[in-house]
Motif scaffolding. Structure first.
Motif, PDB file in Angstrom:
ATOM      1  N   HIS A  72       0.800  -1.215   0.000  1.00  0.00           N
ATOM      2  CA  HIS A  72       0.000   0.000   0.000  1.00  0.00           C
ATOM      3  C   HIS A  72       0.838   1.272   0.000  1.00  0.00           C
ATOM      4  O   HIS A  72       0.317   2.364   0.285  1.00  0.00           O
ATOM      5  CB  HIS A  72      -0.944  -0.002   1.204  1.00  0.00           C
ATOM      6  CG  HIS A  72      -2.029  -1.036   1.105  1.00  0.00           C
ATOM      7  ND1 HIS A  72      -3.203  -0.823   0.421  1.00  0.00           N
ATOM      8  CD2 HIS A  72      -2.090  -2.315   1.577  1.00  0.00           C
ATOM      9  CE1 HIS A  72      -3.959  -1.899   0.489  1.00  0.00           C
ATOM     10  NE2 HIS A  72      -3.306  -2.826   1.175  1.00  0.00           N
ATOM     11  N   MET A  73       2.108   1.145  -0.318  1.00  0.00           N
ATOM     12  CA  MET A  73       2.961   2.323  -0.417  1.00  0.00           C
ATOM     13  C   MET A  73       2.421   3.278  -1.487  1.00  0.00           C
ATOM     14  O   MET A  73       1.962   2.844  -2.543  1.00  0.00           O
ATOM     15  CB  MET A  73       4.394   1.911  -0.766  1.00  0.00           C
ATOM     16  CG  MET A  73       5.369   3.074  -0.894  1.00  0.00           C
ATOM     17  SD  MET A  73       7.018   2.502  -1.356  1.00  0.00           S
ATOM     18  CE  MET A  73       6.704   1.879  -3.026  1.00  0.00           C
ATOM     19  N   GLN A  74       2.477   4.565  -1.213  1.00  0.00           N
ATOM     20  CA  GLN A  74       1.956   5.554  -2.153  1.00  0.00           C
ATOM     21  C   GLN A  74       2.785   5.573  -3.437  1.00  0.00           C
ATOM     22  O   GLN A  74       4.014   5.520  -3.404  1.00  0.00           O
ATOM     23  CB  GLN A  74       1.966   6.941  -1.509  1.00  0.00           C
ATOM     24  CG  GLN A  74       1.434   8.045  -2.403  1.00  0.00           C
ATOM     25  CD  GLN A  74       1.295   9.369  -1.660  1.00  0.00           C
ATOM     26  OE1 GLN A  74       0.904   9.400  -0.511  1.00  0.00           O
ATOM     27  NE2 GLN A  74       1.653  10.458  -2.322  1.00  0.00           N
ATOM     28  N   GLY A  75       2.103   5.657  -4.568  1.00  0.00           N
ATOM     29  CA  GLY A  75       2.781   5.756  -5.844  1.00  0.00           C
ATOM     30  C   GLY A  75       3.092   7.208  -6.178  1.00  0.00           C
ATOM     31  O   GLY A  75       2.560   8.128  -5.541  1.00  0.00           O
ATOM     32  N   PRO A  76       3.942   7.448  -7.154  1.00  0.00           N
ATOM     33  CA  PRO A  76       4.265   8.837  -7.546  1.00  0.00           C
ATOM     34  C   PRO A  76       3.057   9.531  -8.167  1.00  0.00           C
ATOM     35  O   PRO A  76       2.180   8.886  -8.743  1.00  0.00           O
ATOM     36  CB  PRO A  76       5.386   8.656  -8.570  1.00  0.00           C
ATOM     37  CG  PRO A  76       5.200   7.270  -9.111  1.00  0.00           C
ATOM     38  CD  PRO A  76       4.659   6.453  -7.978  1.00  0.00           C
ATOM     39  N   MET A  77       3.002  10.845  -8.030  1.00  0.00           N
ATOM     40  CA  MET A  77       1.904  11.621  -8.604  1.00  0.00           C
ATOM     41  C   MET A  77       2.332  12.245  -9.921  1.00  0.00           C
ATOM     42  O   MET A  77       3.501  12.578 -10.122  1.00  0.00           O
ATOM     43  CB  MET A  77       1.479  12.732  -7.637  1.00  0.00           C
ATOM     44  CG  MET A  77       0.925  12.242  -6.331  1.00  0.00           C
ATOM     45  SD  MET A  77       0.353  13.642  -5.318  1.00  0.00           S
ATOM     46  CE  MET A  77      -0.100  12.770  -3.814  1.00  0.00           C
ATOM     47  N   HIS A  78       1.365  12.391 -10.823  1.00  0.00           N
ATOM     48  CA  HIS A  78       1.648  13.103 -12.065  1.00  0.00           C
ATOM     49  C   HIS A  78       0.491  14.052 -12.360  1.00  0.00           C
ATOM     50  O   HIS A  78      -0.662  13.790 -12.035  1.00  0.00           O
ATOM     51  CB  HIS A  78       1.864  12.135 -13.229  1.00  0.00           C
ATOM     52  CG  HIS A  78       0.665  11.305 -13.571  1.00  0.00           C
ATOM     53  ND1 HIS A  78       0.347  10.130 -12.917  1.00  0.00           N
ATOM     54  CD2 HIS A  78      -0.309  11.469 -14.508  1.00  0.00           C
ATOM     55  CE1 HIS A  78      -0.744   9.604 -13.433  1.00  0.00           C
ATOM     56  NE2 HIS A  78      -1.180  10.402 -14.394  1.00  0.00           N
ATOM     57  N   GLN A  79       0.836  15.161 -12.955  1.00  0.00           N
ATOM     58  CA  GLN A  79      -0.144  16.209 -13.211  1.00  0.00           C
ATOM     59  C   GLN A  79      -0.884  15.955 -14.512  1.00  0.00           C
ATOM     60  O   GLN A  79      -0.306  15.557 -15.516  1.00  0.00           O
ATOM     61  CB  GLN A  79       0.544  17.578 -13.270  1.00  0.00           C
ATOM     62  CG  GLN A  79      -0.400  18.754 -13.196  1.00  0.00           C
ATOM     63  CD  GLN A  79       0.290  20.020 -12.744  1.00  0.00           C
ATOM     64  OE1 GLN A  79       1.490  20.017 -12.521  1.00  0.00           O
ATOM     65  NE2 GLN A  79      -0.445  21.105 -12.618  1.00  0.00           N
ATOM     66  N   THR A  80      -2.210  16.166 -14.479  1.00  0.00           N
ATOM     67  CA  THR A  80      -3.042  15.986 -15.669  1.00  0.00           C
ATOM     68  C   THR A  80      -3.714  17.287 -16.100  1.00  0.00           C
ATOM     69  O   THR A  80      -4.000  17.478 -17.271  1.00  0.00           O
ATOM     70  CB  THR A  80      -4.141  14.936 -15.412  1.00  0.00           C
ATOM     71  OG1 THR A  80      -5.052  15.430 -14.416  1.00  0.00           O
ATOM     72  CG2 THR A  80      -3.538  13.630 -14.933  1.00  0.00           C
ATOM     73  N   GLY A  81      -3.993  18.144 -15.141  1.00  0.00           N
ATOM     74  CA  GLY A  81      -4.680  19.397 -15.449  1.00  0.00           C
ATOM     75  C   GLY A  81      -6.192  19.262 -15.510  1.00  0.00           C
ATOM     76  O   GLY A  81      -6.905  20.269 -15.622  1.00  0.00           O
ATOM     77  N   ASN A  82      -6.719  18.041 -15.440  1.00  0.00           N
ATOM     78  CA  ASN A  82      -8.165  17.841 -15.482  1.00  0.00           C
ATOM     79  C   ASN A  82      -8.782  18.197 -14.129  1.00  0.00           C
ATOM     80  O   ASN A  82      -8.313  17.763 -13.081  1.00  0.00           O
ATOM     81  CB  ASN A  82      -8.498  16.386 -15.822  1.00  0.00           C
ATOM     82  CG  ASN A  82      -8.024  15.994 -17.212  1.00  0.00           C
ATOM     83  OD1 ASN A  82      -8.025  16.813 -18.126  1.00  0.00           O
ATOM     84  ND2 ASN A  82      -7.597  14.747 -17.367  1.00  0.00           N
ATOM     85  N   LEU A  83      -9.862  18.966 -14.153  1.00  0.00           N
ATOM     86  CA  LEU A  83     -10.477  19.440 -12.920  1.00  0.00           C
ATOM     87  C   LEU A  83     -11.076  18.324 -12.086  1.00  0.00           C
ATOM     88  O   LEU A  83     -11.247  18.471 -10.880  1.00  0.00           O
ATOM     89  CB  LEU A  83     -11.558  20.478 -13.243  1.00  0.00           C
ATOM     90  CG  LEU A  83     -11.083  21.789 -13.877  1.00  0.00           C
ATOM     91  CD1 LEU A  83     -12.267  22.719 -14.125  1.00  0.00           C
ATOM     92  CD2 LEU A  83     -10.055  22.472 -12.976  1.00  0.00           C
ATOM     93  N   THR A  84     -11.426  17.196 -12.707  1.00  0.00           N
ATOM     94  CA  THR A  84     -12.035  16.091 -11.958  1.00  0.00           C
ATOM     95  C   THR A  84     -11.057  14.938 -11.710  1.00  0.00           C
ATOM     96  O   THR A  84     -11.463  13.812 -11.430  1.00  0.00           O
ATOM     97  CB  THR A  84     -13.283  15.551 -12.683  1.00  0.00           C
ATOM     98  OG1 THR A  84     -12.935  15.206 -14.025  1.00  0.00           O
ATOM     99  CG2 THR A  84     -14.392  16.604 -12.695  1.00  0.00           C
ATOM    100  N   ASP A  85      -9.763  15.223 -11.820  1.00  0.00           N
ATOM    101  CA  ASP A  85      -8.735  14.257 -11.438  1.00  0.00           C
ATOM    102  C   ASP A  85      -8.204  14.641 -10.066  1.00  0.00           C
ATOM    103  O   ASP A  85      -7.864  15.810  -9.823  1.00  0.00           O
ATOM    104  CB  ASP A  85      -7.575  14.249 -12.447  1.00  0.00           C
ATOM    105  CG  ASP A  85      -7.918  13.512 -13.723  1.00  0.00           C
ATOM    106  OD1 ASP A  85      -8.940  12.802 -13.735  1.00  0.00           O
ATOM    107  OD2 ASP A  85      -7.167  13.653 -14.701  1.00  0.00           O
TER     108      ASP A  85
END
Length: 247
Positions: A72-85
């Motif tokens: 359950h280790m957190q995965g890396p985040m990536h930016q999408t720019g979508n308002l509902t992400d």
């Protein structure tokens, strides 16, 4: 079938399961919110027939498939720019209402249906802090979400995205590639941190999983060769015995 073959087959059975788990991890390297699974096995000893019962007696070592658990280790985040992400930084899971009941997920790739209901990619409604469906008005155009999950539009605050967790994460049962079924009581996360316009990537380490798969495959091949060799040895022994003339 002799003991040597049984021991090798017990190892092959475990390795087959481990290969399935590793293959599934690799297949979901790019699945947002996916959590890698790992197989766990152990050795158990069986006394040979007629073996000594005192310490140091003759024992056979078998391999047992104990369990499969999730990382359950957190995965890396990536930016999408979508308002509902949405991505969760830290503990917690989004709650969604499925036909089978409430399920948890770290995959925050949500969308808004025609009736304004906020859902996951499969159409399951996302729940607020009071376990109610989050429904936005069709005329709401401006959508912003604060780090505490507060959803606001041009009319002000309209809802608050709920985040929950459980005391023991290993009690969560995976369903599909991104849903988890809670088997114990859930509780609200006290300190939420939600990031809008971002998604949490899979926590699978592709290089590590590929290396692990190669190791499993080599071990599998060695044990399979042992079974074949033992089978050939027994066949040759039987042929030799049956070929000898009766005295």
């Amino acid at each position: 079938m002799d003991n040597t073959t049984n021991i090798a087959l017990s190892r092959i059975d475990v390795l087959t399961r481990a290969l399935e788990v590793t293959s599934n991890n690799l297949a979901n390297t790019n699945t947002d919110g996916f959590k890698a699974s790992h197989s766990q096995f152990s050795e158990f000893l069986v006394k040979q027939k007629g073996g000594n019962t005192v310490p140091g007696g003759r024992e056979e070592s078998y391999t047992e498939d104990r369990s499969v658990y999730q990382d359950h280790m957190q995965g890396p985040m990536h930016q999408t720019g979508n308002l509902t992400d949405f991505a969760i930084n830290g503990e917690g899971y989004f709650s969604v209402r499925t036909s089978q009941g409430v399920r948890l997920t770290r995959n925050g790739q949500f969308q808004r249906r025609a009736d304004g209901t906020l859902t996951d990619s499969a159409g399951n409604p996302v729940l607020d802090t009071n376990s109610r469906n989050i429904v936005l008005r069709q005329q709401d155009e401006i959508l912003s979400v604060a780090s505490d999950g507060t959803i606001s539009t041009q009319e002000g605050r309209v809802a608050n995205i709920g985040l929950v967790t459980v005391d023991n994460l290993y009690t969560l049962q995976p369903e599909g590639n991104y849903l988890l079924r809670p088997t114990t009581q859930t509780r609200n996360v006290a300190n939420k941190e939600i990031r809008q316009g971002m998604l949490e990537s899979s926590n699978v380490n592709a290089v590590s999983e590929m290396t692990h798969m190669i190791t499993i495959q080599r071990d599998y091949d060695l044990n399979f060769q042992l079974v074949q060799t033992e089978s050939t040895r027994q066949t040759n022994a039987i042929d030799k015995i049956t070929a000898e003339p009766n005295v």
